[in-house]
Design an enzyme around this catalytic site. Structure first.
Site, short mmCIF file in Angstrom:
data_model
loop_
_atom_site.label_atom_id
_atom_site.label_comp_id
_atom_site.label_asym_id
_atom_site.label_seq_id
_atom_site.Cartn_x
_atom_site.Cartn_y
_atom_site.Cartn_z
N ARG A 222 49.57 25.88 38.78
CA ARG A 222 48.89 27.15 39.09
C ARG A 222 49.10 28.16 37.97
NH1 ARG A 222 50.23 29.60 44.89
NH2 ARG A 222 52.13 30.22 43.82
N LYS B 9 47.19 34.08 40.42
CA LYS B 9 48.32 34.87 40.89
C LYS B 9 48.64 35.92 39.83
CE LYS B 9 52.47 34.15 43.66
NZ LYS B 9 51.92 34.62 44.94
N GLU C 62 42.30 35.70 53.04
CA GLU C 62 43.75 35.55 53.16
C GLU C 62 44.37 36.92 53.41
OE1 GLU C 62 46.01 34.82 49.43
OE2 GLU C 62 44.07 34.97 48.41
#
Lengths: 443, 443
Positions: free
Chosen positions: B126, B229, B286
């Site tokens: 990620r 992120k 989310e």
């Protein structure tokens, strides 16, 4: 570890006098090639910057700046730029959670060589709104403006000489500097003012800008922070910008992708063979760091509306709107001479603009505006490879880039920015950083 | 000013041995109340962190970490946390342009007291993707994993004892630390690893979470960085989170507002009297820092799809998908016992989920997942004041929060995280930070 401003006296500029001593502006320093400065942080070794911190829940207090006495730590928080890094915790809110807003404004020298600052009060109101949106404590109007004034007084020797595009760029910044793992407002905040002497933002664009219409990546959506000058808006624009440059474009113009998606979905549902024109419905937003304007052949000068909350309310954008209103007759003359159409009348609008409206010669000129960019003509707007085809070319002059209306507005803007042109709407736009605090901070 | 890591030897932990010396894990340090740690940066004075910098265009070289020799500046770049702030330029790319990505992962102690790290290789992939999206140079897989391993070896005395929710949180971070005014990739980069011993993320949620369905603000839109992120995603979630808390909610669940806008526009066009159900079409995304799952009464356990690129591909999310697949029969038994419906069979899907699907008792349970949150049951999902009405309540047990399926998955997850349960799909999820570099970094 506390992230306080560096306190070692060795890092502070020794020549800082008490605030009550009004200093005079210094001339541009010898030995700096002001004519050839890139758009970057130039000659940091010549700078000082201001760094205030607070851990109080209310943010900025009289300790930082007392309006009554015009005193406070603001005047004692000046550091030599290249010797005093910010001491930040790895876990500080700004680095981890992006809680940073900033402003960009500019200080020119007028024909007499005296420094003038362009509309700093507008930067304050945008800063204040941004702080609220990011759970940061906004400074008072007076602290913000006095911070700018003080920083300029400290750095007047690097305000470039009078000349096109040359300015001292000033960046006020507010960030969460407390350390934390959880997502909540920071326990400490930093208010910074730093500067850089600069030249033009878009180099190598003498033929006008070649702008990529970005149809895959989104800078900002409704309900987000697109209208806040926060660090994350630049992060999201960086890779699209690099990719556009690889294809030979100068920059991107972003869309409200939502409207494009919607049109594509609708075309799909209706099995519409004209689905390739879905892009026509998409609403235009702004470039990576500049707003856009389009000049329509009916005389309407249009910039995307602020109502959707997706674009930055630019101060140069706002200035151009005022200028077109105040000097509409003069601009109409320029437009009539250019087009030969005596019925046309120049007007200005802030409204939604779609890609489709630009086609078929409707939009004859285009330009972008920003503190960095100032006002730069756009020559071409087009999609790249693997995108729905779209291309519009805009009028350019033979001698100068930009069409006749664009060139005239740029000339007006530059004259206003150095005090060579005034009007009712542009009154009070220039402030003298060497005037009294009352004069500099007046409403 | 260059923003290099602090080099004063006085700031470095004196006990750092050469990398070839394999050290043993230390027990949890006496005098720290590990049972009552908040979700925050705890006991920074006990930490060391790692800070590597590079100015090379290729990023991270053998100088930083050499796979062949298992040597490099990685092992010499350890600083006492509370004594060594990062020296950053005010104009550094991360602060100004938000070019920061980070990861969160966790180290538990198993029943024997030995530290285990949960799926650090997933964090690497990620991180690598995020770096590309943010024009940052990703470290090699080995540098990333060895950085985690080295940081844990340095800080094993603050890995909490075996116990529910107790972990050492590890944050690798990559940011542009070069100074610049223009928007382009940074001239210097920093790679950091810091830690914090922590307890549970959601305190005071023993009755399950009361979640606000956010219908006005957008965390991420298609074409943006919602699946990266990066720091800006937390900045955009902060004020909505504070506003939700003011109304008594624990957190927000964000929507793809685009779909909600579209349904509202359509209802408006058709002058549809049922326009109050436009929200039913909206796609769920989310929470501020956690993914969500819904358990439907037909046995389907659903989490929003990654295909739209708008949500973070959570590692706990991915783990739960694997767990439900691997232990579907056991979960089906739990579900049948709970509902009395012998025909039901538990399955797991990653697909678009709309608000409307949750209504009419279709969704019987809900929970959120994240490195910070682990797995926490959701009791209620509702809009607030001045929003289209929406409210769904989810099943809760009498003794434990969460419905029977949720509670069973949480139990399975916790057993897997400390090595008390294994399956084909969960093989290799745990790594021992005191194992050899080859073992820790294996594919």
């Amino acid at each position: 570890m506390t992230s306080e401003a560096p306190s070692s006296s060795s890092t502070k500029r020794s020549s800082i006098g008490p605030t009550t001593t009004r200093r005079s502006s210094l001339p541009p320093k010898d030995g700096i090639d002001f004519d050839n400065l890139p758009w970057n942080l130039n000659h940091p070794e010549e700078h000082t910057y201001v760094h205030l911190t607070t851990t109080t829940a209310d943010g900025w207090t009289k300790e930082h700046y007392d309006l009554e006495t015009d005193q406070g730590t603001l005047f004692d928080s000046v550091y030599n730029y290249d010797e005093s890094p910010l001491p930040l915790s790895p876990a500080c809110a700004s680095l981890n959670y992006g809680t940073t807003i900033w402003e960009g404004l500019k200080c020119y020298r007028n024909k007499n060589g005296d420094p003038v600052v362009f509309r700093p009060d507008r930067n304050f109101y945008r800063f204040q709104y941004g702080a609220e949106q990011m759970s940061l404590p906004p400074p008072s109007r007076e602290l913000f403006l006095r911070g700018i004034q003080h920083t300029l007084q400290q750095n007047s020797h690097i305000i470039p000489p009078h000349g096109e595009g040359m300015k001292l760029y000033i960046r006020p910044m507010l960030l969460g500097s407390g350390q934390q793992l959880g997502l909540y407002p920071s326990s400490q905040f930093s208010l910074l003012f730093y500067v850089s002497p600069t030249g033009n933002y878009f180099k190598n664009a003498t033929g006008g800008l070649n702008i990529h219409l970005e149809t895959k990546r989104c800078r900002a959506a409704r309900g987000g922070l697109g209208n806040v000058k926060c660090s994350g808006n630049y992060a999201v624009a960086l890779k699209p910008l690099m990719d556009a440059k690889k294809q030979g474009f100068h920059d991107n113009l972003f869309l409200e992708l939502e409207t494009y998606h919607q049109a594509k979905d609708k075309a799909g549902e209706e099995n519409d063979s004209s689905s390739s024109s879905a892009l026509d419905s998409a609403i235009l937003q702004e470039m990576s760091a500049a707003n856009v304007f389009f000049v329509f052949k009916n005389g309407e000068i249009v910039t995307p509306s602020l109502d959707r909350g997706t674009i930055l309310p630019g101060i140069t954008r706002d200035s151009v709107i005022t200028i077109v209103n105040d000097f509409a007759d003069e601009l109409t003359d320029a437009m009539i001479q250019s087009t030969g159409d005596a019925t046309v009348k120049v007007t200005v609008s802030s409204r939604d603009v779609t890609c489709g409206e630009l086609k078929y010669g409707n939009a004859t000129e285009a330009f972008c505006t920003g503190t960095a960019a100032e006002l730069v003509p756009i020559a071409r707007l087009a999609t790249g490879t693997d995108e729905e085809p779209f291309e519009v070319n805009f009028t350019h002059g033979k001698a100068l880039p930009g069409g006749p209306v664009t060139v005239t507005i740029l000339k007006m803007l530059r004259e206003i920015m150095v005090g060579d042109r005034t009007s009712k709407g542009t009154e009070g736009w220039l402030r003298d950083p060497f005037s009294s605090p009352e004069e500099f901070c007046k409403e």
